[in-house]
Write an enzyme that holds these catalytic residues in place. Structure first.
Site, PDB file in Angstrom:
ATOM      1  N   SER A 193       0.776  -1.369  -0.075  1.00  0.00           N
ATOM      2  CA  SER A 193       0.074  -0.023   0.024  1.00  0.00           C
ATOM      3  C   SER A 193       0.540   1.146  -0.057  1.00  0.00           C
ATOM      4  O   SER A 193       1.816   1.512   1.002  1.00  0.00           O
ATOM      5  CB  SER A 193      -0.885  -0.342   1.173  1.00  0.00           C
ATOM      6  OG  SER A 193      -1.297   1.388   1.791  1.00  0.00           O
TER       7      SER A 193
HETATM    8  N1  LIG Z   1      -6.756   9.301   1.820  1.00  0.00           N
HETATM    9  C1  LIG Z   1      -5.971   8.354   2.138  1.00  0.00           C
HETATM   10  C2  LIG Z   1      -6.264   7.249   1.113  1.00  0.00           C
HETATM   11  C3  LIG Z   1      -5.667   5.974   1.615  1.00  0.00           C
HETATM   12  C4  LIG Z   1      -5.803   4.628   0.710  1.00  0.00           C
HETATM   13  O1  LIG Z   1      -6.204   4.921  -0.343  1.00  0.00           O
HETATM   14  N2  LIG Z   1      -5.500   3.522   1.090  1.00  0.00           N
HETATM   15  C5  LIG Z   1      -5.600   2.337   0.061  1.00  0.00           C
HETATM   16  C6  LIG Z   1      -4.485   1.423   0.189  1.00  0.00           C
HETATM   17  S1  LIG Z   1      -3.095   2.118  -0.523  1.00  0.00           S
HETATM   18  C7  LIG Z   1      -6.864   1.967   0.689  1.00  0.00           C
HETATM   19  O2  LIG Z   1      -6.829   0.803   1.535  1.00  0.00           O
HETATM   20  N3  LIG Z   1      -7.979   2.124   0.164  1.00  0.00           N
HETATM   21  C8  LIG Z   1      -9.286   1.654   0.920  1.00  0.00           C
HETATM   22  C9  LIG Z   1     -10.210   2.810   0.428  1.00  0.00           C
HETATM   23  O3  LIG Z   1     -10.011   3.785  -0.122  1.00  0.00           O
HETATM   24  O4  LIG Z   1     -11.614   2.382   0.744  1.00  0.00           O
HETATM   25  C10 LIG Z   1      -4.571   8.611   2.144  1.00  0.00           C
HETATM   26  O5  LIG Z   1      -4.212   9.885   1.855  1.00  0.00           O
HETATM   27  O6  LIG Z   1      -3.661   8.169   2.963  1.00  0.00           O
END
Ligand SMILES: N[C@@H](CCC(=O)N[C@@H](CS)C(=O)NCC(=O)O)C(=O)O
Length: 227
Positions: free
Chosen positions: A15
């Site tokens: 991730s």
């Molecule tokens: N807005 C968050 C996004 C984090 C994200 O998109 N993580 C992914 C894995 S890399 C996830 O688990 N997404 C699940 C989802 O968005 O529902 C950030 O900036 O960290």
């Protein structure tokens, strides 16, 4: 008794947003009065267990994430490069072996230092060098770069596929699901006997407010050059 607030970081090296969250909390771990606990876990099982779907299933999200991660690379100062075949890397190859290996590193060490170094090397392999993280040889290369000795690595290579490590990773992943995880990174702050749960690498400002600490941006040493 310590007055430090316990902060758990659930993450998976597959991730990219976990990498951002990981580096930022590492920068703050000695600046804030916290006891940081790394919780390497398996994002694939979190997605399945929560009924979520990877954002990469939606074309518009992929296009957005691509731009977002490029911007964040500079803002966070984390040397992220997209692998040539991100879908192959995330879904076909996956991170199960790598997360079992990290579980073994942590179990063997009983602490954070080597887990931090090996995690960083694995993040770098996948999100900077576009290198494999599934083969035993790849895991030992990461461990060598992280400074682990030959004998430690030999032990880890025997340990990481054991039922004990598989169970440990499963139970850490279940802990994340029990906190309500549907994605990573997940930060869980224990404040006044209550668990405050934050999803994402973009919630640090709010998290700092909740634990009574100061947020100086993702590169605190830039905000205060003497830090
Ligand atoms: N807005 C968050 C996004 C984090 C994200 O998109 N993580 C992914 C894995 S890399 C996830 O688990 N997404 C699940 C989802 O968005 O529902 C950030 O900036 O960290």
């Amino acid at each position: 008794m310590t007055s430090k607030k316990v902060v758990e970081l659930f993450y998976d090296v597959a991730s990219p947003y976990s990498w951002l969250g990981f580096e930022v909390i590492c920068r703050y771990k000695n600046m804030w009065n916290i006891d940081l606990k790394f919780r390497p876990a398996f994002l694939g099982a979190v997605m399945k267990g929560s009924g979520n779907k990877s954002p990469t299933m939606v074309q518009k999200k992929v296009l957005y994430m691509d731009k977002d991660l490029n911007r964040l690379r500079d803002y966070f100062n984390v040397p992220m490069q997209h692998p040539a075949d991100p879908i192959g890397v995330i879904f076909k190859k996956g991170s199960l072996s790598a997360m079992r290996f990290l579980t073994a590193v942590q179990e063997r060490e009983g602490g954070n230092t080597k887990a931090e170094q090996v995690s960083r090397e694995l993040f770098l392999r996948i999100w900077n060098e576009d290198k494999d993280i599934t083969e035993p040889g790849s895991l030992s290369e990461a461990a060598v770069k992280a400074g682990l000795s030959e004998s430690e690595i030999k032990e880890l290579l025997e340990l990481y596929t054991s039922p004990k490590m598989k169970d440990k990773l499963r139970s850490t992943t279940q802990d994340a699901l029990d906190y309500g995880a549907f994605g990573f990174p997940l930060l869980v702050c224990h404040v006044n006997s209550k668990a405050e749960v934050f999803f994402g690498s973009d919630r640090f400002e709010l998290m700092a407010h909740c634990i009574g600490e100061k947020w100086l941006g993702p590169q605190p040493e830039k905000a205060h050059p003497k830090l």
